[in-house]
Enzyme design. Structure first.
Site, PDB file in Angstrom:
ATOM      1  N   SER A  46      34.300 -11.909   8.748  1.00  0.00           N
ATOM      2  CA  SER A  46      34.731 -11.158   9.564  1.00  0.00           C
ATOM      3  C   SER A  46      34.295  -9.596   9.087  1.00  0.00           C
ATOM      4  O   SER A  46      34.921  -9.106   9.536  1.00  0.00           O
ATOM      5  CB  SER A  46      35.694 -11.588   9.910  1.00  0.00           C
ATOM      6  OG  SER A  46      36.117 -12.124  10.843  1.00  0.00           O
ATOM      7  N   THR A  86      36.589 -29.691  12.030  1.00  0.00           N
ATOM      8  CA  THR A  86      36.184 -28.407  10.984  1.00  0.00           C
ATOM      9  C   THR A  86      34.382 -28.959  11.281  1.00  0.00           C
ATOM     10  O   THR A  86      33.284 -28.082  11.182  1.00  0.00           O
ATOM     11  CB  THR A  86      36.529 -28.372   9.907  1.00  0.00           C
ATOM     12  OG1 THR A  86      38.011 -28.081   9.953  1.00  0.00           O
ATOM     13  CG2 THR A  86      36.090 -27.678   9.046  1.00  0.00           C
ATOM     14  N   GLY A 136      37.413 -12.329   5.488  1.00  0.00           N
ATOM     15  CA  GLY A 136      36.559 -13.465   5.910  1.00  0.00           C
ATOM     16  C   GLY A 136      36.476 -14.459   5.663  1.00  0.00           C
ATOM     17  O   GLY A 136      36.797 -14.766   4.597  1.00  0.00           O
TER      18      GLY A 136
HETATM   19  C1  REX Z   1      36.274 -19.950  12.029  1.00  0.00           C
HETATM   20  C2  REX Z   1      36.120 -21.245  11.335  1.00  0.00           C
HETATM   21  C3  REX Z   1      36.467 -18.866  11.223  1.00  0.00           C
HETATM   22  C4  REX Z   1      36.081 -21.215  10.142  1.00  0.00           C
HETATM   23  C5  REX Z   1      35.902 -17.326  11.666  1.00  0.00           C
HETATM   24  N1  REX Z   1      35.464 -16.316  11.065  1.00  0.00           N
HETATM   25  O1  REX Z   1      36.891 -17.303  13.511  1.00  0.00           O
HETATM   26  C6  REX Z   1      35.200 -14.915  11.023  1.00  0.00           C
HETATM   27  C7  REX Z   1      36.643 -14.170  10.191  1.00  0.00           C
HETATM   28  C8  REX Z   1      34.291 -14.921  12.194  1.00  0.00           C
HETATM   29  O2  REX Z   1      36.087 -13.946   9.205  1.00  0.00           O
HETATM   30  N2  REX Z   1      37.646 -14.573  10.504  1.00  0.00           N
HETATM   31  C9  REX Z   1      39.087 -14.593   9.639  1.00  0.00           C
HETATM   32  C10 REX Z   1      36.078 -23.152   9.408  1.00  0.00           C
HETATM   33  C11 REX Z   1      39.950 -14.730  10.148  1.00  0.00           C
HETATM   34  C12 REX Z   1      38.986 -12.985   9.410  1.00  0.00           C
HETATM   35  O3  REX Z   1      39.279 -12.131  10.109  1.00  0.00           O
HETATM   36  O4  REX Z   1      39.281 -12.880   7.813  1.00  0.00           O
HETATM   37  N3  REX Z   1      37.422 -23.636   9.640  1.00  0.00           N
HETATM   38  C13 REX Z   1      36.463 -22.917   7.863  1.00  0.00           C
HETATM   39  C14 REX Z   1      37.657 -24.181  10.690  1.00  0.00           C
HETATM   40  C15 REX Z   1      38.783 -24.916  11.024  1.00  0.00           C
HETATM   41  O5  REX Z   1      36.264 -25.234  10.852  1.00  0.00           O
HETATM   42  N4  REX Z   1      38.617 -26.312  11.609  1.00  0.00           N
HETATM   43  O6  REX Z   1      37.109 -22.581   7.073  1.00  0.00           O
HETATM   44  O7  REX Z   1      35.104 -22.726   7.658  1.00  0.00           O
END
Ligand code: REX
Length: 418
Positions: A111, A172, A351
């Site tokens: 992100s 996941t 991110g």
């Molecule tokens: C998706 C799942 C996480 C990841 C997500 N990422 O929405 C966006 C981002 C692009 O960076 N957001 C974060 C997965 C919160 C931000 O803004 O810092 N998790 C993982 C799962 C959970 O699959 N069941 O941890 O790799």
């Protein structure tokens, strides 16, 4: 200016400090200044040339080592402080090859991409091509959104657009495998969101959603008539000489020297899944940039010092509202802010994409910037630990227990009214 290529004094200081605070006589894996990388000054013991408070390099080393103890294969941190650069690594960039981590490696920034998208959009605002308070529908090929949603609502996560990623990755590893090679169009992802009711009346609440920045990507492409990659390149990567930053969506390949990413399954007793190669099409303009710590530090420093966005528009980006009850976490326009334990407020983004946790923040004057990476994800302990790098880098203290951000505001659907 004192130069060293090895930073031997600092290395022994950090390792000694770690040995003193951890049980084994020989800390393993050791956390050391990145020897291959340190060609600029390392801090003088008296800190004479460093703005106060100097980064706590021992604490930074401990953060990285703790992240590895909690399951990250490797971790790195780079602090750029005026002319000085502090670089620490631990663990591995590639577990199969046994390659050690180094701070020059590229990684998926997740992100943090949102700030890049926000900069492009704010430049379009500056050029009079987009009005922040106009309906987002005016800049889309088809008016698919609730007509009350404005461009500003997207950039501030106040549109109420449902975040399709929560359902996509409810499980996941299967969720990831189902999309890792998929190529989505913007409209495909937006349709996944608009199939659900808005989570709040547009403008009425903060509710973090990747959908907002997928719409931003489509607006950029529709208004400019060119691919998003070209806009990032012309407006940001080239002018700032970010030579290790790219947007190659939907290619799955990370070029050059990079850290591999390792996703932890929901059953933590199962082996990590190498998640390096993926399209990141599920996030694209909300999360698919690849970069390095050095480039991210330069990007955020340039941003807050006015190198990218017109002053009045930058002020709007940096006007932040609290998004947690404790009022330590804030969001502006494609930009997060965190008020740290010492009272310093830093600006940047976090991110998370499969295999990579990133923190990239800078001080309000851009003088000190820090990027920290752990090459794992779906491991909230590692993410919280890595967040401790903020106190160490900007407050010059070990992470304060009540400020470790164990409650990451956006790792689950979360809405703040007001
Ligand atoms: C998706 C799942 C996480 C990841 C997500 N990422 O929405 C966006 C981002 C692009 O960076 N957001 C974060 C997965 C919160 C931000 O803004 O810092 N998790 C993982 C799962 C959970 O699959 N069941 O941890 O790799």
């Amino acid at each position: 200016m004192r130069k060293t290529t090895l930073g031997a004094t600092l290395a022994s200081a950090v390792v000694a400090a770690l040995a003193a605070t951890t049980a084994p006589a020989v800390a393993s894996p050791s956390t050391v200044p990145d020897r291959r990388e340190v060609t600029e000054p390392v801090p003088d013991p008296d800190g004479a040339e460093t703005a106060e408070p100097a980064p706590d390099t021992e604490a930074l080393g401990s953060v990285l080592q703790e992240a590895v103890a909690q399951g990250a294969p490797g971790a790195l941190v780079r602090v750029d402080d005026g002319e000085r650069s502090y670089r620490l690594v631990t663990g591995e960039a590639d577990t199969a090859a046994g390659t050690r981590m180094d701070t020059g490696r590229r990684f998926r920034v997740g992100s943090v991409t949102k700030t890049f998208s926000s900069v492009v959009l704010m430049q379009l605002v500056g050029e009079g091509r987009v009005d922040l308070d106009a309906p987002a529908n005016s800049y889309l090929p088809r008016p698919v959104l609730d007509s009350r949603i404005t461009v500003r609502h997207l950039l501030s996560h106040r549109s109420g657009l449902w975040d399709y990623t929560n359902a996509m990755f409810a499980s996941t590893v299967p969720g990831f495998e189902a999309v890792r090679n998929k190529v989505f169009r913007y409209e495909d992802l937006i349709a996944l969101s608009t199939a659900h009711a808005l989570t709040n009346t547009p403008g009425a609440a903060y509710s973090y959603s990747n959908t907002n920045f997928v719409v931003v990507g489509q607006i950029i492409e529709h208004v400019t008539g060119t691919p998003l990659a070209n806009q990032y390149q012309q407006r940001i990567f080239t002018p700032l000489k970010l030579r290790n930053t790219s947007y190659v969506h939907p290619s799955t390949v990370i070029g050059g020297s990079f850290a591999r990413g390792y996703l932890r399954p929901d059953d933590a007793s199962e082996p990590l899944v190498d998640s390096t190669e993926q399209t990141v099409s599920w996030a694209q303009s909300a999360g698919a940039v690849v970069s390095t710590a050095e480039d991210l530090n330069r990007f955020f420093s340039a941003l807050v010092t006015g190198g990218l966005v017109r002053a009045d528009l930058l002020e709007q980006m940096m006007t932040v509202i609290p998004v947690d009850a404790a009022q330590t976490q804030f969001y502006g326009l494609g930009l997060r802010a965190r008020k740290l334990s010492c009272g310093v407020t830093v600006y940047g983004h976090t991110g998370t994409v499969q295999g990579y946790y990133t923190y990239a923040f800078t001080t309000a004057d851009g003088e000190r910037s820090m990027t920290a990476l752990a090459n794992t994800s779906n491991n909230p302990e590692v993410n919280a630990t890595l967040g401790g790098s903020l106190d160490a880098a900007f407050c010059g203290t070990p992470p304060q227990a009540s400020w470790t951000y164990a409650d990451q505001e956006d790792n689950a659907a979360h809405t703040v009214r007001g």
